[in-house]
Design an enzyme around this catalytic site. Structure first.
Site, PDB file in Angstrom:
ATOM      1  N   ASP A  14      -5.655   3.837  -9.847  1.00  0.00           N
ATOM      2  CA  ASP A  14      -6.823   4.513  -9.247  1.00  0.00           C
ATOM      3  C   ASP A  14      -6.957   5.591  -9.967  1.00  0.00           C
ATOM      4  O   ASP A  14      -6.193   6.652  -9.920  1.00  0.00           O
ATOM      5  CB  ASP A  14      -6.320   4.676  -7.609  1.00  0.00           C
ATOM      6  CG  ASP A  14      -7.260   5.349  -6.829  1.00  0.00           C
ATOM      7  OD1 ASP A  14      -8.227   5.785  -7.394  1.00  0.00           O
ATOM      8  OD2 ASP A  14      -6.941   5.381  -5.585  1.00  0.00           O
ATOM      9  N   ASP A  56      -9.090   0.458  -6.806  1.00  0.00           N
ATOM     10  CA  ASP A  56      -8.017   0.542  -7.888  1.00  0.00           C
ATOM     11  C   ASP A  56      -8.788  -0.427  -9.158  1.00  0.00           C
ATOM     12  O   ASP A  56      -9.486  -1.452  -8.870  1.00  0.00           O
ATOM     13  CB  ASP A  56      -6.864  -0.529  -7.660  1.00  0.00           C
ATOM     14  CG  ASP A  56      -6.037   0.532  -6.478  1.00  0.00           C
ATOM     15  OD1 ASP A  56      -5.288   1.381  -7.417  1.00  0.00           O
ATOM     16  OD2 ASP A  56      -6.299   0.370  -5.404  1.00  0.00           O
ATOM     17  N   GLY A 106       3.966   6.886 -24.832  1.00  0.00           N
ATOM     18  CA  GLY A 106       4.601   5.651 -25.449  1.00  0.00           C
ATOM     19  C   GLY A 106       4.594   4.476 -24.461  1.00  0.00           C
ATOM     20  O   GLY A 106       4.446   3.195 -24.831  1.00  0.00           O
ATOM     21  N   ASP A 134      -5.017  -3.970  -2.586  1.00  0.00           N
ATOM     22  CA  ASP A 134      -5.123  -2.512  -2.339  1.00  0.00           C
ATOM     23  C   ASP A 134      -4.720  -2.056  -0.886  1.00  0.00           C
ATOM     24  O   ASP A 134      -4.778  -2.561  -0.023  1.00  0.00           O
ATOM     25  CB  ASP A 134      -6.681  -2.194  -2.280  1.00  0.00           C
ATOM     26  CG  ASP A 134      -7.048  -0.543  -2.436  1.00  0.00           C
ATOM     27  OD1 ASP A 134      -6.156   0.194  -2.675  1.00  0.00           O
ATOM     28  OD2 ASP A 134      -8.043  -0.244  -1.663  1.00  0.00           O
ATOM     29  N   TYR A 231       3.437  13.030  -2.049  1.00  0.00           N
ATOM     30  CA  TYR A 231       2.404  11.820  -1.809  1.00  0.00           C
ATOM     31  C   TYR A 231       1.465  11.950  -3.087  1.00  0.00           C
ATOM     32  O   TYR A 231       0.663  13.037  -3.081  1.00  0.00           O
ATOM     33  CB  TYR A 231       1.965  11.876  -0.468  1.00  0.00           C
ATOM     34  CG  TYR A 231       1.021  10.961  -0.460  1.00  0.00           C
ATOM     35  CD1 TYR A 231       1.275   9.599  -0.333  1.00  0.00           C
ATOM     36  CD2 TYR A 231      -0.406  11.009  -0.472  1.00  0.00           C
ATOM     37  CE1 TYR A 231       0.429   8.461  -0.084  1.00  0.00           C
ATOM     38  CE2 TYR A 231      -1.337  10.266  -0.407  1.00  0.00           C
ATOM     39  CZ  TYR A 231      -0.980   8.579  -0.014  1.00  0.00           C
ATOM     40  OH  TYR A 231      -1.658   7.624  -0.013  1.00  0.00           O
ATOM     41  N   LYS A 234      -0.867   5.601  -2.990  1.00  0.00           N
ATOM     42  CA  LYS A 234      -0.121   4.623  -2.667  1.00  0.00           C
ATOM     43  C   LYS A 234      -0.243   3.609  -3.945  1.00  0.00           C
ATOM     44  O   LYS A 234      -1.186   3.708  -4.771  1.00  0.00           O
ATOM     45  CB  LYS A 234      -0.731   3.722  -1.796  1.00  0.00           C
ATOM     46  CG  LYS A 234       0.399   3.339  -0.481  1.00  0.00           C
ATOM     47  CD  LYS A 234       1.886   4.007  -0.414  1.00  0.00           C
ATOM     48  CE  LYS A 234       2.903   3.193   0.235  1.00  0.00           C
ATOM     49  NZ  LYS A 234       3.669   4.344   0.792  1.00  0.00           N
TER      50      LYS A 234
HETATM   51  P1  13P Z   1      -5.037   4.584  -2.222  1.00  0.00           P
HETATM   52  O1  13P Z   1      -3.890   4.188  -2.443  1.00  0.00           O
HETATM   53  O2  13P Z   1      -5.820   3.025  -2.362  1.00  0.00           O
HETATM   54  O3  13P Z   1      -5.923   5.691  -3.130  1.00  0.00           O
HETATM   55  O4  13P Z   1      -5.599   4.951  -0.501  1.00  0.00           O
HETATM   56  C1  13P Z   1      -5.084   6.129  -0.203  1.00  0.00           C
HETATM   57  C2  13P Z   1      -5.193   6.213   1.404  1.00  0.00           C
HETATM   58  O5  13P Z   1      -4.031   6.410   1.912  1.00  0.00           O
HETATM   59  C3  13P Z   1      -6.327   5.895   1.903  1.00  0.00           C
HETATM   60  O6  13P Z   1      -6.417   6.082   3.283  1.00  0.00           O
HETATM   61 MG    MG Z   2      -7.798   6.017  -3.749  1.00  0.00          MG
HETATM   62 MG    MG Z   3      -6.117   1.982  -3.870  1.00  0.00          MG
END
Ligand code: 13P
Ligand code: MG
Ligand code: MG
Ligand code: 13P
Length: 367
Positions: A14, A56, A106, A134, A231, A234
């Site tokens: 992302d 993504d 690498g 996603d 964080y 994700k």
């Molecule tokens: P992504 O990991 O797809 O960027 O989403 C982040 C998120 O928590 C949206 O609420």
């Molecule tokens: Mg995102």
């Molecule tokens: Mg995402």
């Protein structure tokens, strides 16, 4: 003629959302296509496709350099860096979100992007499906992979195809300890389920056919939270599955996604919700940034050429799964900030929640 090995690499990141975390701006896809077509002209890769699921960016590439190849990883990294530049210009949301380092060293593993790669000799016909999700995390593949490669109620071939009848072995990662274990099905099925039933910690990384150790599936198992210690988005995962002729049929593989099971990663990476299988054009999670989505890109490989993609979930036979996912999504949403919609506290320790807890620290009195 010597049997030539081909590598299928799916590398994703992302690098900026449009709008918010819901989708991707076409300029990022164009940038990635430009980069990869130059690499194809130079002969570094045999073929490629650029897709996206939600926010993504997914690079699907074939080449002859094997897995974990630094030239291929560098190509992916530079492509993400170039797309990040465009994302910054457009002030897209979270530009460069998954690029955790300033310089390539690498291998993109541990640097933010998700990676699934496998090398094999192409069969007479080589159907593969690349799954991309996603608003979820790598453990999301555990349930469908178990059903596809170990559950005879899902996969008829386990019962009736002699070349699959011996079963498959599962390589499982313990993401917390950084260890792997391989378990053999059907004999060790219950042991396997002890582990993979906790998908936040144990993730299926690869599946092999036991009769000849041929690779059947490989998943990305990077967990950004463990990598970064805070964080940083994700780790929306990818998965490659080989189909037919001694592997589960295409329809058996897709059947693994006929139940919208609960996965983690919805809204701020902090909520559970149903995984909804959708066609490419419906992979724009918007309600509460979700619910989590999965798309399936089918290809026939021909000397490394990626013939496809065919949009496998663009089929009304998945309409009821989507409807069920919407019902479950609504049911989960009604819990608001309560578990099990919200993740348990330990799972949120990499979010911004600890900062809120910090403020309350001094106000706890002995009971
Ligand atoms: P992504 O990991 O797809 O960027 O989403 C982040 C998120 O928590 C949206 O609420
Ligand atoms: Mg995102
Ligand atoms: Mg995402
Ligand atoms: P066909 O007879 O159409 O090749 O299908 C074989 C199969 O196993 C489908 O699941």
């Amino acid at each position: 003629m010597a049997e030539e090995r081909i590598t299928l690499s799916v590398i994703k990141a992302d690098v900026g959302g449009y709008v918010g975390h819901s989708s991707i701006h076409p300029a990022l896809i164009d940038t990635a296509k430009e980069r990869l077509s130059t690499a194809k002209e130079k002969g570094l890769i045999v073929d490629f496709h650029v897709l996206r699921c939600g926010d993504d960016l997914e690079l699907i590439m074939t080449h002859k350099k094997g897995v974990d190849n630094s030239d291929i990883h560098e190509l992916a990294w530079n492509t993400f860096v170039a797309a990040t530049e465009v994302a910054k210009e457009l002030k897209l949301y979270g530009a460069g979100q998954d690029l955790l380092s300033d310089a390539f060293s690498g291998n993109v593993k541990g640097m933010g992007p998700g990676v699934a790669e496998m090398e094999f000799v192409e069969r007479k016909s080589e159907p593969v499906i690349v799954f991309m999700a996603d608003k979820t995390s790598p453990g999301a593949w555990n349930l469908p992979l178990f059903r596809i490669f170990a559950d005879p109620f899902n996969t008829a071939g386990l019962v009736i195809d002699p070349s699959m009848h011996g079963g498959f072995s599962f390589e499982v990662l313990d993401a917390k300890e950084g260890k792997t274990i391989t378990l053999s099905c059907p004999e060790e099925m219950y042991d396997l389920l002890v582990l993979i039933g906790s998908p936040d910690r144990y993730m299926i990384r690869a599946v092999y056919r036991k009769s000849d150790n041929e690779i059947g599936a490989v998943a990305s198992t990077q967990r950004l939270s463990y990598i970064a210690g805070k964080y940083v988005g994700k780790d929306d995962p990818v998965l490659i599955v080989r189909c037919q002729a001694g592997m589960p049929a295409v329809g058996e593989v897709l059947e693994g996604f006929s139940f919208p099971h609960l996965v983690e990663g919805w809204m701020r990476g902090s909520h559970q919700g149903p995984l909804m299988p959708v066609p490419f054009y419906e992979a724009n999670p918007s309600r509460f940034d979700g619910p989590p989505r999965v798309i399936a890109a089918g290809f026939q490989l021909a000397q490394g050429r990626l013939v496809g993609p065919h949009d496998m979930f663009d089929d009304p036979s998945f309409d009821e799964v989507r409807r069920q996912a919407n019902i479950v999504a609504e049911y989960m949403r009604r819990h608001g900030p309560f578990q099990p919609h919200r993740l348990p506290l330990e799972e949120m320790e990499y979010t911004t929640l600890p900062q809120v807890m910090e403020r309350l620290k001094g106000r706890f009195k002995e009971d």
